[in-house]
Scaffold this active site. Structure first.
Site, short mmCIF file in Angstrom:
data_model
loop_
_atom_site.label_atom_id
_atom_site.label_comp_id
_atom_site.label_asym_id
_atom_site.label_seq_id
_atom_site.Cartn_x
_atom_site.Cartn_y
_atom_site.Cartn_z
N TYR A 51 -3.27 0.04 -16.25
CA TYR A 51 -2.18 0.84 -16.07
C TYR A 51 -2.77 2.32 -16.32
O TYR A 51 -3.10 2.28 -17.68
CB TYR A 51 -1.17 0.21 -16.82
CG TYR A 51 0.18 0.07 -15.87
CD1 TYR A 51 0.71 1.22 -15.15
CD2 TYR A 51 0.37 -1.30 -15.80
CE1 TYR A 51 1.96 0.91 -14.40
CE2 TYR A 51 1.37 -1.74 -14.74
CZ TYR A 51 2.03 -0.65 -14.12
OH TYR A 51 2.94 -0.90 -13.20
N GLU A 53 -0.13 5.44 -15.78
CA GLU A 53 0.61 6.43 -15.60
C GLU A 53 0.47 7.85 -16.14
O GLU A 53 0.28 7.98 -17.36
CB GLU A 53 2.15 5.94 -15.97
CG GLU A 53 2.93 5.19 -14.92
CD GLU A 53 4.31 4.75 -15.47
OE1 GLU A 53 4.96 5.38 -16.25
OE2 GLU A 53 4.43 3.77 -15.13
N ASP A 197 -0.30 17.69 8.37
CA ASP A 197 -0.62 16.03 8.13
C ASP A 197 -1.76 15.73 9.02
O ASP A 197 -1.73 15.77 10.23
CB ASP A 197 0.56 15.45 8.37
CG ASP A 197 0.63 13.84 8.27
OD1 ASP A 197 -0.62 13.38 8.02
OD2 ASP A 197 1.41 13.13 8.20
N THR A 223 -4.33 10.75 5.18
CA THR A 223 -4.32 9.33 4.63
C THR A 223 -5.79 9.19 4.39
O THR A 223 -6.73 10.13 5.07
CB THR A 223 -3.89 8.26 5.64
OG1 THR A 223 -4.63 8.63 6.99
CG2 THR A 223 -2.39 8.55 5.75
N LYS A 226 -8.32 6.45 7.82
CA LYS A 226 -8.38 6.63 9.19
C LYS A 226 -9.72 7.17 9.64
O LYS A 226 -10.71 6.55 9.12
CB LYS A 226 -7.18 7.35 9.94
CG LYS A 226 -5.91 6.77 9.66
CD LYS A 226 -4.67 7.41 10.18
CE LYS A 226 -3.38 6.43 9.69
NZ LYS A 226 -1.99 7.32 9.83
N ARG A 232 -7.24 2.10 2.24
CA ARG A 232 -5.99 2.49 2.48
C ARG A 232 -5.63 3.41 1.52
O ARG A 232 -5.96 3.01 0.27
CB ARG A 232 -5.06 1.39 2.82
CG ARG A 232 -5.52 0.21 3.74
CD ARG A 232 -4.43 -0.55 4.15
NE ARG A 232 -3.55 0.28 5.19
CZ ARG A 232 -4.11 0.26 6.36
NH1 ARG A 232 -5.04 -0.52 6.83
NH2 ARG A 232 -3.30 1.09 7.37
C1 LIG Z 1 -0.81 7.19 9.41
C2 LIG Z 1 -0.10 8.33 9.36
C3 LIG Z 1 0.72 8.47 8.16
C4 LIG Z 1 1.27 7.37 7.33
O1 LIG Z 1 0.35 6.70 6.96
P1 LIG Z 1 0.38 5.39 6.20
O2 LIG Z 1 -0.57 5.26 5.29
O3 LIG Z 1 0.67 4.38 7.32
O4 LIG Z 1 1.92 5.26 5.35
C5 LIG Z 1 1.56 9.69 8.05
N1 LIG Z 1 1.38 10.87 8.96
C6 LIG Z 1 0.42 10.51 10.07
C7 LIG Z 1 0.29 11.64 10.93
C8 LIG Z 1 -0.19 9.53 10.28
O5 LIG Z 1 -1.13 9.28 11.29
#
Ligand SMILES: *Cc1c(COP(=O)(O)O)cnc(C)c1O
Length: 426
Positions: A51, A53, A197, A223, A226, A232
């Site tokens: 932990y 925080e 994003d 993220t 991807k 993740r």
């Molecule tokens: C995948 C994605 C997210 C969210 O990601 P999670 O890890 O699935 O919550 C947010 N914004 C965009 C543009 C994404 O492609």
């Protein structure tokens, strides 16, 4: 996995079945990828036991000497790789990261302008049943009805009309380049924060295959699982501090944007960070800083372009006619199929894609007119352009002859040949 096999044979069996599925099929969901064994080793480490925080040097728990070093190293690697002044590497995933950004920059009820989910945006960009649409006043922009490209003049008009406090750009199903500079100009015109994003494209940004938003956005979110090919997770990146930030210091809290974002993650939204995840992100960031990663990122785009070219030559309809990035949006309605039928059909020959709305889709999200497919995971396996020609021809053959058992079994054999030629975790 031998300990797990003994301790919990049921879960062990399921993990092995999933491994075989990943090995034996063509993984073409554009948001998916295969992490390295090193990333998975960090992810499965004892760091999950701790932990911590708070942030490095300021924790609410003792015993964080090494965790501090892990998080500092991860933050430094993120800052270096993306060329930013500050990085928060604690978000559990992309959606909570976006929620934290809303918390940091907005008050409930404030207006946010994001891309329409039905036209390629993400749930967290203002969808009415998501927090972003429930707790904030969400307005949408979309793509042009004819070209299916982002129409920056229309976005500017919309921004002037609805006066958002924050504009969020980035997409989950847009096959072309996003012009962050144009978004910046629009945000400046209406006095809005600009959030980029880049969840889908961050690996392409690192490889130089997509322009970086770092010079234009106030806040960048990605993220890590991807195209970036990590575990993740997610990161919130604060670009270099520039004079143009109209209220760099919040009038009430006297915090700068980095301080606002950190406070929004903890204590605003999350408790203890997932330290095993942080360490795994660090490993992925180290990998992403190598020349091999740039080659991989460039190959993703080459592969997507070759796949698009092959599909178009087969007479398949692609939204915007092709792609500039890692993904393709296909309209399957001219083939007499729905997106969900196409998904199931391709699944039956071990090709994994997802059904997806196309812009101005007359059909519903659970059975839309399109499918979305991409090349990141196959590129990680070592697929190159020649393979993509075979993949494209196989997909086209299956979609054109859904009831032809011979075509389907030929397709299954083609998939087997391709996956055998590019082994995964062998
Ligand atoms: C995948 C994605 C997210 C969210 O990601 P999670 O890890 O699935 O919550 C947010 N914004 C965009 C543009 C994404 O492609």
């Amino acid at each position: 996995m031998s300990i797990l096999q003994t301790e919990d044979p049921e879960i062990s069996k399921l993990i092995n079945a999933e491994l075989a599925r990943q090995q034996d099929g063509l993984e073409m969901i554009p948001s998916e990828n295969f992490t390295s064994r090193a990333v998975m080793e960090a992810m499965g480490s004892v760091l999950t036991n701790k932990y911590s925080e708070g942030y490095p040097g300021a924790r609410y728990y003792g015993g964080n000497k090494f965790i501090d070093e892990v998080e500092n190293l991860t933050r430094d690697r993120a800052k270096q790789l993306f060329g930013v002044a500050h990085a928060n590497v604690q978000p559990y995933s992309g959606s909570p990261a976006n929620l934290a950004i809303y918390f940091a920059l907005l008050d409930p009820g404030d207006t946010v302008l994001g891309m329409d989910l039905a036209q390629g945006g993400h749930l967290t960009h203002g969808y009415k049943f998501n927090f972003s649409g429930k707790f904030f006043h969400a307005e949408n922009y979309g793509v042009d009805q004819k070209t299916h490209l982002l129409d920056y003049d229309a976005i500017r008009e919309k921004a002037k009309a609805v006066k958002p406090k924050m504009i969020i750009c980035g997409a989950t199903a847009y096959p072309r380049i996003i012009d962050f500079q144009k978004f910046r100009a629009i945000a400046d015109e209406v006095g809005a924060y600009l959030v980029a994003d880049i969840s889908h494209i961050s690996g392409l940004v690192i490889a130089g295959e997509h322009p970086s938003p770092v010079h234009y956005a106030d806040v960048v979110m990605t993220t890590t699982h991807k195209t970036l090919r990590g575990p993740r997770g997610a990161m919130i990146l604060l670009p270099k501090v520039a004079d143009r930030y109209h209220d760099q210091y919040h009038p009430k809290t006297k915090r700068d944007l980095a301080g606002l974002v950190d406070a929004a993650i903890m204590p605003g939204l999350q408790g203890g960070p997932h330290n095993h995840q942080t360490a795994a992100i660090a490993v992925a960031l180290k990998e992403a800083a190598t020349p091999e990663f740039k080659t991989y990122g460039k190959q993703i785009v080459k592969n997507a372009k070759k796949l698009a070219e092959t599909l178009v030559a087969e007479g398949i309809t692609l939204i915007t006619g092709g792609t500039d990035n890692h993904l393709i949006l296909m309209d399957v309605s001219p083939l007499g199929l729905t997106g969900s039928q196409a998904e199931t059909l391709l699944d039956s020959v071990d090709i994994t894609v997802n059904k997806n709305l196309i812009p101005y889709d007359p059909r519903k999200p659970m059975d839309p007119s399109g499918i979305r497919l991409g090349t990141p995971a196959l590129t990680t396996r070592g697929f190159t352009e020649d393979d993509m020609v075979a993949v494209g021809k196989t997909i086209a053959a299956v979609l054109k002859a859904p009831d032809n058992e011979t075509v389907l079994s030929v397709a299954r054999m083609a998939v087997e040949k391709l996956t055998d030629a590019h082994p995964l975790y062998s």
